[in-house]
Design an enzyme around this catalytic site. Structure first.
Site, PDB file in Angstrom:
ATOM      1  CG  ASP A  45      98.205  -8.153 103.786  1.00  0.00           C
ATOM      2  OD1 ASP A  45      97.493  -9.175 103.710  1.00  0.00           O
ATOM      3  OD2 ASP A  45      99.425  -8.194 104.049  1.00  0.00           O
ATOM      4  CG  ASP A  90      93.240 -11.323  95.883  1.00  0.00           C
ATOM      5  OD1 ASP A  90      94.462 -11.574  95.786  1.00  0.00           O
ATOM      6  OD2 ASP A  90      92.358 -12.155  95.611  1.00  0.00           O
ATOM      7  CG  ASN A 133     106.492  -7.926 101.669  1.00  0.00           C
ATOM      8  OD1 ASN A 133     107.522  -8.550 101.924  1.00  0.00           O
ATOM      9  ND2 ASN A 133     105.412  -8.003 102.442  1.00  0.00           N
ATOM     10  CE1 TYR A 155     107.349 -18.290  99.423  1.00  0.00           C
ATOM     11  CE2 TYR A 155     109.391 -19.452  99.895  1.00  0.00           C
ATOM     12  CZ  TYR A 155     108.615 -18.310  99.976  1.00  0.00           C
ATOM     13  OH  TYR A 155     109.107 -17.190 100.593  1.00  0.00           O
ATOM     14  CE  LYS A 175     108.477 -15.426  97.605  1.00  0.00           C
ATOM     15  NZ  LYS A 175     107.866 -14.063  97.551  1.00  0.00           N
TER      16      LYS A 175
END
Length: 254
Positions: A37, A63, A90, A159, A163
Site C-alpha cells: 500500500d 504505489d 484490491n 470511479y 471499475k
C-alpha cells in the site's frame, strides 16, 4: 484447515478495509502473504493485527500506479519465495474525490482514479504473468465495485468508469492467460463501511438515506470486509479451478 499452506499471495491496497481482511484471511489459511500500500501507517496496523493472531505478513510501500515499483516488488517476492500463486488487485478507491459535475473534472482528477483502479491492476497482472505462466498455474482476483456494473452512488464518473474498465480487463486476461492454467476473476462488492471514505459516505446519507440503502438490500444488512475476503478466498481455492472471467457481486442481493 490451511487451504493455502505453502502458497505465496500478493494483496494490494492492504492498509485497511478489504485489503486488510483479505491479507489476514490468507495468512490465517497458511499462505505466505505479501501486502502493499502507499499508506504505510495503515499497512503497519495491518501487520500488527496479523501478528497479534500469531501469523505473519510481509509489508512493503508500493504505489500500484508506478510500473517500475510494481515490477521491483514482484521481483522481490519471487526472489524470496520462488513463486506467486495468487494476486489480489484490491488497491483502488476515489483518491479523496467527491461527486461533481462533469464540467469540473480535471484531466489530473480523472487520471488519478484510473491510475490506482485500472493501471495498478494491469501493472501487477503484467508483472506476475511470466512466473505464473512458467508454473502453468495461478489465480488473479480483481476487486471492482457495484459501481462498475451500474453507477457510482457518489456520482464520481471516473470511479464508475475505472471499475467497469477493470471488469473488462478481467475478462480479457481470463481468455489470454487461461491456456497456462491461470484464472482471472472479479469480486464486485456492494456498499461496505470499510474505510474512512465509506464512513464519510455513510454519514452523508443521514438516518433516512441509511435506512433506504439497507431496505434496498435483499438481506437487509450491510456487508463486512470479511464477506469480501470470503469471496476472494473462494476464487483462489481449488474449488474454483474451472471458473474464470467471472464477476461475483457480493452485495447482499439487489
Amino acid at each position: 484447515m490451511e487451504r493455502f499452506a505453502g502458497q505465496t499471495v500478493i494483496v494490494t491496497g492492504a492498509a485497511h478495509g478489504f485489503g486488510r481482511a483479505i491479507a489476514h484471511a490468507f495468512a490465517w489459511e497458511g499462505a505466505n502473504v505479501w501486502a502493499c500500500d502507499v499508506n504505510t501507517e495503515g499497512l503497519g496496523e495491518t501487520a500488527r493485527l496479523v501478528y497479534h493472531d500469531g501469523l505473519t505478513v510481509h509489508t512493503r510501500a508500493v504505489d500500484v500506479g508506478d510500473a517500475a515499483a510494481v515490477g521491483a516488488f514482484v521481483s522481490e517476492v519471487v526472489a524470496e519465495t520462488g513463486r506467486i500463486d495468487v494476486l489480489v488487485n484490491n488497491a483502488g478507491g476515489v483518491r479523496g474525490q467527491v461527486g461533481r459535475p462533469i464540467e469540473e473534472i480535471s484531466p489530473a482528477d480523472w487520471q488519478a482514479i484510473f491510475a490506482v483502479n485500472v493501471d495498478g491492476a494491469f501493472f501487477f497482472a503484467q508483472a506476475v504473468a511470466p512466473q505464473m505462466k512458467e508454473r502453468r498455474s495461478g489465480r488473479i482476483i480483481n476487486i471492482s465495485s457495484g459501481a462498475g456494473l451500474g453507477i457510482s452512488l457518489t456520482g464520481i464518473q471516473a470511479y464508475a468508469s475505472a471499475k467497469a474498465a477493470q471488469i473488462g480487463l478481467t475478462r480479457q486476461l481470463a481468455h489470454e492467460l487461461g491456456a497456462w492454467g491461470i484464472t482471472v476473476n472479479n469480486v464486485a462488492p456492494g456498499f461496505v463501511r470499510s474505510n474512512p471514505t465509506t464512513e464519510r459516505q455513510w454519514d452523508s446519507y443521514g438516518e433516512e438515506g441509511q435506512r433506504k440503502l439497507i431496505d434496498a438490500i435483499a438481506l437487509k444488512r450491510l456487508g463486512t470486509p470479511e464477506d469480501i475476503a470470503n469471496a476472494v478466498l473462494f476464487f483462489a481455492s481449488e474449488g474454483a479451478g474451472w471458473i474464470t472471467g467471472q464477476v461475483l457481486s457480493v452485495d447482499g442481493g439487489k
